[in-house]
Motif scaffolding. Sequence first.
Motif, PDB file in Angstrom:
ATOM      1  N   LYS A  18       3.295  38.900  10.661  1.00  0.00           N
ATOM      2  CA  LYS A  18       3.252  38.853  12.133  1.00  0.00           C
ATOM      3  C   LYS A  18       3.211  40.275  12.676  1.00  0.00           C
ATOM      4  N   GLN A  19       2.384  40.474  13.703  1.00  0.00           N
ATOM      5  CA  GLN A  19       2.281  41.802  14.316  1.00  0.00           C
ATOM      6  C   GLN A  19       3.433  41.999  15.287  1.00  0.00           C
ATOM      7  N   LEU A  20       4.091  43.142  15.187  1.00  0.00           N
ATOM      8  CA  LEU A  20       5.154  43.463  16.128  1.00  0.00           C
ATOM      9  C   LEU A  20       4.568  43.649  17.518  1.00  0.00           C
ATOM     10  N   PRO A  21       5.274  43.177  18.549  1.00  0.00           N
ATOM     11  CA  PRO A  21       4.781  43.389  19.914  1.00  0.00           C
ATOM     12  C   PRO A  21       4.702  44.886  20.238  1.00  0.00           C
ATOM     13  N   LEU A  22       3.815  45.221  21.123  1.00  0.00           N
ATOM     14  CA  LEU A  22       3.619  46.596  21.602  1.00  0.00           C
ATOM     15  C   LEU A  22       3.144  47.542  20.514  1.00  0.00           C
ATOM     16  N   THR A  23       2.550  46.995  19.438  1.00  0.00           N
ATOM     17  CA  THR A  23       1.943  47.864  18.432  1.00  0.00           C
ATOM     18  C   THR A  23       0.494  47.469  18.296  1.00  0.00           C
ATOM     19  N   PRO A  24      -0.482  48.307  18.244  1.00  0.00           N
ATOM     20  CA  PRO A  24      -0.338  49.740  18.462  1.00  0.00           C
ATOM     21  C   PRO A  24      -0.004  50.024  19.914  1.00  0.00           C
ATOM     22  N   GLY A  25       0.237  51.290  20.225  1.00  0.00           N
ATOM     23  CA  GLY A  25       0.523  51.660  21.601  1.00  0.00           C
ATOM     24  C   GLY A  25      -0.645  51.286  22.509  1.00  0.00           C
ATOM     25  N   LEU A  26      -0.407  51.261  23.790  1.00  0.00           N
ATOM     26  CA  LEU A  26      -1.397  50.803  24.760  1.00  0.00           C
ATOM     27  C   LEU A  26      -2.695  51.599  24.713  1.00  0.00           C
ATOM     28  N   ILE A  27      -2.614  52.911  24.595  1.00  0.00           N
ATOM     29  CA  ILE A  27      -3.828  53.731  24.608  1.00  0.00           C
ATOM     30  C   ILE A  27      -4.644  53.559  23.328  1.00  0.00           C
ATOM     31  N   PRO A  28      -4.044  53.621  22.127  1.00  0.00           N
ATOM     32  CA  PRO A  28      -4.868  53.361  20.939  1.00  0.00           C
ATOM     33  C   PRO A  28      -5.462  51.953  20.932  1.00  0.00           C
ATOM     34  N   LYS A  29      -4.728  50.982  21.439  1.00  0.00           N
ATOM     35  CA  LYS A  29      -5.201  49.604  21.436  1.00  0.00           C
ATOM     36  C   LYS A  29      -6.431  49.447  22.332  1.00  0.00           C
ATOM     37  N   ARG A  30      -6.455  50.130  23.455  1.00  0.00           N
ATOM     38  CA  ARG A  30      -7.539  49.969  24.429  1.00  0.00           C
ATOM     39  C   ARG A  30      -8.414  51.212  24.512  1.00  0.00           C
ATOM     40  N   GLN A  31      -8.528  51.953  23.410  1.00  0.00           N
ATOM     41  CA  GLN A  31      -9.256  53.218  23.400  1.00  0.00           C
ATOM     42  C   GLN A  31     -10.716  53.045  23.809  1.00  0.00           C
ATOM     43  N   ASP A  32     -11.391  52.009  23.325  1.00  0.00           N
ATOM     44  CA  ASP A  32     -12.799  51.812  23.669  1.00  0.00           C
ATOM     45  C   ASP A  32     -12.973  51.578  25.169  1.00  0.00           C
ATOM     46  N   GLU A  33     -12.128  50.734  25.740  1.00  0.00           N
ATOM     47  CA  GLU A  33     -12.216  50.456  27.174  1.00  0.00           C
ATOM     48  C   GLU A  33     -11.891  51.703  27.995  1.00  0.00           C
ATOM     49  N   LEU A  34     -10.878  52.443  27.573  1.00  0.00           N
ATOM     50  CA  LEU A  34     -10.497  53.665  28.273  1.00  0.00           C
ATOM     51  C   LEU A  34     -11.627  54.683  28.249  1.00  0.00           C
ATOM     52  N   ALA A  35     -12.293  54.823  27.103  1.00  0.00           N
ATOM     53  CA  ALA A  35     -13.407  55.773  26.980  1.00  0.00           C
ATOM     54  C   ALA A  35     -14.565  55.373  27.889  1.00  0.00           C
ATOM     55  N   ARG A  36     -14.889  54.086  27.942  1.00  0.00           N
ATOM     56  CA  ARG A  36     -15.978  53.626  28.827  1.00  0.00           C
ATOM     57  C   ARG A  36     -15.649  53.887  30.290  1.00  0.00           C
ATOM     58  N   GLN A  37     -14.430  53.576  30.695  1.00  0.00           N
ATOM     59  CA  GLN A  37     -14.030  53.769  32.087  1.00  0.00           C
ATOM     60  C   GLN A  37     -13.991  55.250  32.461  1.00  0.00           C
ATOM     61  N   LEU A  38     -13.526  56.081  31.547  1.00  0.00           N
ATOM     62  CA  LEU A  38     -13.483  57.518  31.817  1.00  0.00           C
ATOM     63  C   LEU A  38     -14.889  58.092  31.930  1.00  0.00           C
ATOM     64  N   GLY A  39     -15.795  57.648  31.055  1.00  0.00           N
ATOM     65  CA  GLY A  39     -17.191  58.079  31.142  1.00  0.00           C
ATOM     66  C   GLY A  39     -17.828  57.664  32.450  1.00  0.00           C
ATOM     67  N   LYS A  40     -17.552  56.432  32.879  1.00  0.00           N
ATOM     68  CA  LYS A  40     -18.094  55.933  34.150  1.00  0.00           C
ATOM     69  C   LYS A  40     -17.551  56.752  35.322  1.00  0.00           C
ATOM     70  N   LEU A  41     -16.266  57.087  35.275  1.00  0.00           N
ATOM     71  CA  LEU A  41     -15.664  57.893  36.329  1.00  0.00           C
ATOM     72  C   LEU A  41     -16.336  59.263  36.423  1.00  0.00           C
TER      73      LEU A  41
END
Length: 62
Positions: A18-41
């Motif tokens: 079972k995967q522990l909650p909150l792992t990986p951290g929020l930023i590594p987990k959503r790195q692809d989405e964060l990169a797309r949004q930052l590029g768009k900005l």
Amino acid sequence: MAIRMLFRPYKPIHIFGKQLPLTPGLIPKRQDELARQLGKLVVDHLITPESIQSKVINDASI
């Protein structure tokens, strides 16, 4: 501690299959989405045709 939790752990941690909650951290987990949004900005607000034109005009007049 809250800031560390955004970035760490980098990979999911599993215990008994079972995967522990909150792992990986929020930023590594959503790195692809964060990169797309930052590029768009950057494209939409920082590197606009108007900003490039004003930079060219201001540098040419110096």
